[in-house]
Design an enzyme around this catalytic site. Structure first.
Site, PDB file in Angstrom:
ATOM      1  N   LYS A 115     -12.962  -9.731  -3.482  1.00 50.41           N
ATOM      2  CA  LYS A 115     -12.171 -10.135  -2.317  1.00 50.41           C
ATOM      3  C   LYS A 115     -13.073 -10.493  -1.129  1.00 50.41           C
ATOM      4  O   LYS A 115     -14.271 -10.163  -1.128  1.00 50.41           O
ATOM      5  CB  LYS A 115     -11.197  -9.002  -1.965  1.00 50.41           C
ATOM      6  CG  LYS A 115     -10.160  -8.695  -3.057  1.00 50.41           C
ATOM      7  CD  LYS A 115      -9.223  -7.569  -2.604  1.00 50.41           C
ATOM      8  CE  LYS A 115      -8.222  -7.176  -3.662  1.00 50.41           C
ATOM      9  NZ  LYS A 115      -7.300  -6.109  -3.200  1.00 50.41           N
ATOM     10  N   TYR A 175       0.047 -12.694  -5.584  1.00 47.82           N
ATOM     11  CA  TYR A 175       0.654 -11.403  -5.238  1.00 47.82           C
ATOM     12  C   TYR A 175       2.184 -11.465  -5.184  1.00 47.82           C
ATOM     13  O   TYR A 175       2.811 -10.635  -4.512  1.00 47.82           O
ATOM     14  CB  TYR A 175       0.091 -10.892  -3.906  1.00 47.82           C
ATOM     15  CG  TYR A 175      -1.276 -10.246  -4.025  1.00 47.82           C
ATOM     16  CD1 TYR A 175      -1.507  -9.205  -4.920  1.00 47.82           C
ATOM     17  CD2 TYR A 175      -2.341 -10.665  -3.220  1.00 47.82           C
ATOM     18  CE1 TYR A 175      -2.756  -8.603  -5.028  1.00 47.82           C
ATOM     19  CE2 TYR A 175      -3.596 -10.058  -3.314  1.00 47.82           C
ATOM     20  CZ  TYR A 175      -3.782  -9.030  -4.224  1.00 47.82           C
ATOM     21  OH  TYR A 175      -5.023  -8.425  -4.318  1.00 47.82           O
ATOM     22  N   PHE A 191       3.465  -4.785   3.478  1.00 46.73           N
ATOM     23  CA  PHE A 191       2.093  -5.240   3.696  1.00 46.73           C
ATOM     24  C   PHE A 191       1.806  -6.611   3.074  1.00 46.73           C
ATOM     25  O   PHE A 191       0.684  -7.121   3.173  1.00 46.73           O
ATOM     26  CB  PHE A 191       1.086  -4.202   3.160  1.00 46.73           C
ATOM     27  CG  PHE A 191       1.244  -3.862   1.701  1.00 46.73           C
ATOM     28  CD1 PHE A 191       0.666  -4.655   0.718  1.00 46.73           C
ATOM     29  CD2 PHE A 191       1.973  -2.744   1.300  1.00 46.73           C
ATOM     30  CE1 PHE A 191       0.803  -4.346  -0.627  1.00 46.73           C
ATOM     31  CE2 PHE A 191       2.109  -2.425  -0.051  1.00 46.73           C
ATOM     32  CZ  PHE A 191       1.525  -3.234  -1.014  1.00 46.73           C
ATOM     33  N   ARG A 230      -9.801  -1.805 -14.841  1.00 46.08           N
ATOM     34  CA  ARG A 230      -9.026  -1.030 -13.851  1.00 46.08           C
ATOM     35  C   ARG A 230      -9.666   0.334 -13.612  1.00 46.08           C
ATOM     36  O   ARG A 230      -9.704   0.820 -12.491  1.00 46.08           O
ATOM     37  CB  ARG A 230      -7.579  -0.859 -14.339  1.00 46.08           C
ATOM     38  CG  ARG A 230      -6.801  -2.150 -14.455  1.00 46.08           C
ATOM     39  CD  ARG A 230      -6.320  -2.665 -13.145  1.00 46.08           C
ATOM     40  NE  ARG A 230      -5.331  -1.812 -12.540  1.00 46.08           N
ATOM     41  CZ  ARG A 230      -4.674  -2.097 -11.415  1.00 46.08           C
ATOM     42  NH1 ARG A 230      -4.938  -3.246 -10.784  1.00 46.08           N
ATOM     43  NH2 ARG A 230      -3.799  -1.285 -10.915  1.00 46.08           N
ATOM     44  N   THR A 248      -6.114   2.250  -6.274  1.00 42.04           N
ATOM     45  CA  THR A 248      -5.844   1.244  -5.243  1.00 42.04           C
ATOM     46  C   THR A 248      -6.353   1.705  -3.878  1.00 42.04           C
ATOM     47  O   THR A 248      -6.957   0.932  -3.134  1.00 42.04           O
ATOM     48  CB  THR A 248      -4.331   0.948  -5.188  1.00 42.04           C
ATOM     49  OG1 THR A 248      -3.905   0.530  -6.494  1.00 42.04           O
ATOM     50  CG2 THR A 248      -4.018  -0.156  -4.190  1.00 42.04           C
ATOM     51  N   ARG A 297     -14.372   0.828  -6.094  1.00 37.57           N
ATOM     52  CA  ARG A 297     -13.685   1.093  -4.818  1.00 37.57           C
ATOM     53  C   ARG A 297     -14.119   2.425  -4.224  1.00 37.57           C
ATOM     54  O   ARG A 297     -14.272   2.563  -3.009  1.00 37.57           O
ATOM     55  CB  ARG A 297     -12.170   1.066  -5.033  1.00 37.57           C
ATOM     56  CG  ARG A 297     -11.612  -0.350  -5.230  1.00 37.57           C
ATOM     57  CD  ARG A 297     -10.206  -0.308  -5.776  1.00 37.57           C
ATOM     58  NE  ARG A 297      -9.556  -1.613  -5.778  1.00 37.57           N
ATOM     59  CZ  ARG A 297      -8.391  -1.851  -6.372  1.00 37.57           C
ATOM     60  NH1 ARG A 297      -7.758  -0.867  -7.016  1.00 37.57           N
ATOM     61  NH2 ARG A 297      -7.856  -3.052  -6.329  1.00 37.57           N
ATOM     62  N   ASN A 329     -10.116  -3.127  -0.101  1.00 34.03           N
ATOM     63  CA  ASN A 329     -10.601  -2.385  -1.280  1.00 34.03           C
ATOM     64  C   ASN A 329     -11.447  -3.235  -2.235  1.00 34.03           C
ATOM     65  O   ASN A 329     -11.561  -2.942  -3.416  1.00 34.03           O
ATOM     66  CB  ASN A 329      -9.448  -1.670  -1.983  1.00 34.03           C
ATOM     67  CG  ASN A 329      -8.404  -2.618  -2.531  1.00 34.03           C
ATOM     68  OD1 ASN A 329      -8.551  -3.837  -2.419  1.00 34.03           O
ATOM     69  ND2 ASN A 329      -7.366  -2.067  -3.127  1.00 34.03           N
ATOM     70  N   HIS A 344     -10.227  -6.921  -7.124  1.00 30.82           N
ATOM     71  CA  HIS A 344      -8.945  -6.976  -7.827  1.00 30.82           C
ATOM     72  C   HIS A 344      -9.211  -7.092  -9.318  1.00 30.82           C
ATOM     73  O   HIS A 344     -10.180  -7.737  -9.725  1.00 30.82           O
ATOM     74  CB  HIS A 344      -8.136  -8.216  -7.381  1.00 30.82           C
ATOM     75  CG  HIS A 344      -7.006  -8.543  -8.315  1.00 30.82           C
ATOM     76  ND1 HIS A 344      -5.759  -7.973  -8.189  1.00 30.82           N
ATOM     77  CD2 HIS A 344      -6.955  -9.345  -9.420  1.00 30.82           C
ATOM     78  CE1 HIS A 344      -4.986  -8.422  -9.178  1.00 30.82           C
ATOM     79  NE2 HIS A 344      -5.685  -9.262  -9.932  1.00 30.82           N
ATOM     80  N   GLU A 398      -2.640 -14.580 -14.450  1.00 36.36           N
ATOM     81  CA  GLU A 398      -3.613 -14.749 -13.374  1.00 36.36           C
ATOM     82  C   GLU A 398      -4.769 -15.666 -13.782  1.00 36.36           C
ATOM     83  O   GLU A 398      -5.239 -16.467 -12.964  1.00 36.36           O
ATOM     84  CB  GLU A 398      -4.128 -13.372 -12.925  1.00 36.36           C
ATOM     85  CG  GLU A 398      -3.026 -12.564 -12.242  1.00 36.36           C
ATOM     86  CD  GLU A 398      -3.443 -11.157 -11.831  1.00 36.36           C
ATOM     87  OE1 GLU A 398      -2.664 -10.504 -11.112  1.00 36.36           O
ATOM     88  OE2 GLU A 398      -4.537 -10.692 -12.226  1.00 36.36           O
TER      89      GLU A 398
HETATM   90  P1  ADP Z   1      -4.025  -2.962  -7.219  1.00 38.84           P
HETATM   91  O1  ADP Z   1      -4.853  -3.986  -6.495  1.00 38.84           O
HETATM   92  O2  ADP Z   1      -4.769  -1.660  -7.376  1.00 38.84           O
HETATM   93  O3  ADP Z   1      -3.453  -3.476  -8.510  1.00 38.84           O
HETATM   94  P2  ADP Z   1      -1.386  -3.331  -6.002  1.00 38.84           P
HETATM   95  O4  ADP Z   1      -1.150  -4.434  -6.970  1.00 38.84           O
HETATM   96  O5  ADP Z   1      -0.342  -2.270  -5.863  1.00 38.84           O
HETATM   97  O6  ADP Z   1      -2.779  -2.573  -6.285  1.00 38.84           O
HETATM   98  O7  ADP Z   1      -1.614  -3.947  -4.564  1.00 38.84           O
HETATM   99  C1  ADP Z   1      -2.364  -5.116  -4.394  1.00 38.84           C
HETATM  100  C2  ADP Z   1      -3.257  -4.952  -3.199  1.00 38.84           C
HETATM  101  O8  ADP Z   1      -2.454  -4.771  -2.037  1.00 38.84           O
HETATM  102  C3  ADP Z   1      -4.145  -3.704  -3.223  1.00 38.84           C
HETATM  103  O9  ADP Z   1      -5.355  -3.900  -3.936  1.00 38.84           O
HETATM  104  C4  ADP Z   1      -4.380  -3.437  -1.773  1.00 38.84           C
HETATM  105  O10 ADP Z   1      -5.461  -4.229  -1.260  1.00 38.84           O
HETATM  106  C5  ADP Z   1      -3.091  -3.902  -1.128  1.00 38.84           C
HETATM  107  N1  ADP Z   1      -2.211  -2.755  -0.883  1.00 38.84           N
HETATM  108  C6  ADP Z   1      -1.589  -2.000  -1.797  1.00 38.84           C
HETATM  109  N2  ADP Z   1      -0.867  -1.025  -1.228  1.00 38.84           N
HETATM  110  C7  ADP Z   1      -1.034  -1.170   0.117  1.00 38.84           C
HETATM  111  C8  ADP Z   1      -0.561  -0.473   1.263  1.00 38.84           C
HETATM  112  N3  ADP Z   1       0.246   0.578   1.152  1.00 38.84           N
HETATM  113  N4  ADP Z   1      -0.958  -0.925   2.467  1.00 38.84           N
HETATM  114  C9  ADP Z   1      -1.779  -1.982   2.606  1.00 38.84           C
HETATM  115  N5  ADP Z   1      -2.269  -2.691   1.555  1.00 38.84           N
HETATM  116  C10 ADP Z   1      -1.902  -2.285   0.333  1.00 38.84           C
END
Ligand code: ADP
Length: 169
Positions: free
Chosen positions: A29, A69, A77, A105, A111, A122, A132, A135, A146
């Site tokens: 990212k 997304y 968010f 993962r 996350t 992370r 973080n 992805h 994707e």
């Molecule tokens: P991951 O990336 O671990 O698969 P998600 O798909 O749930 O997690 O979320 C996508 C991205 O959105 C996360 O990597 C993170 O950067 C952001 N994100 C997730 N939850 C939150 C939150 N509660 N507040 C802000 N950003 C969030």
């Protein structure tokens, strides 16, 4: 060799039929690109033994980030997440290997970086959930979607690393 690269996942002859060579979509990212962490992150996947089959630097458009997304569109968010992904360059990657979706993962960690084991990417390199650094697809079906979203088919390179026989038995 049974683990030589191929377009469609298929059973590996030398391994149980439940094992399939699979691919995942992993992205570095904009926070990690700005912080100079590209090499660190790619190195972890290389050293694990996974094979890089797609790699490019992309400045995502808003539609690309929104589609990527889309499943999170109802989250509060979501707008800031989309804006963040478009805020700078992203390194888009496709990695291939045994169980790569699930294992990537685990290599990323949770996350929320503060909940991640410090041995994960992370856990080692990030603090806030919205920064973080990396992805990776959460399931094989997500990975297929994707990879198709971020790469044209001809951007995925078929090759057989000479190291394969030293990584797989
Ligand atoms: P991951 O990336 O671990 O698969 P998600 O798909 O749930 O997690 O979320 C996508 C991205 O959105 C996360 O990597 C993170 O950067 C952001 N994100 C997730 N939850 C939150 C939150 N509660 N507040 C802000 N950003 C969030």
């Amino acid at each position: 060799h049974p683990l030589r690269s191929h377009r469609a996942p298929r059973p590996c002859r030398a391994l149980p039929l439940t094992c399939r060579v699979e691919r995942t979509f992993t992205a570095i990212k904009p926070d990690a690109v700005n912080r100079g962490l590209i090499g660190e992150i790619i190195t972890r996947f290389e050293r694990k033994g996974y094979k890089l089959v797609g790699l490019k630097l992309v400045r995502p458009t808003q539609p690309l980030a929104e589609t990527h997304y889309a499943e999170l569109a109802s989250k509060p968010f979501y707008p800031s997440l989309v804006q963040f992904l478009c805020s700078g360059p992203v390194v888009a990657m496709c990695w291939e290997g045994k169980d790569v979706v699930r294992t990537a993962r685990k290599m990323l960690g949770a996350t929320n970086p503060l909940e991640s084991d410090p041995s994960t990417i992370r856990g080692a390199y990030a603090i806030d959930v919205g920064r973080n650094v990396v992805h990776s697809s959460d399931a094989v079906s997500t990975a297929e979607r994707e990879i198709a979203l971020w790469f044209r088919p001809e951007e995925l390179v078929e090759w057989a690393p000479t190291s394969l026989q030293w990584i797989y038995e």
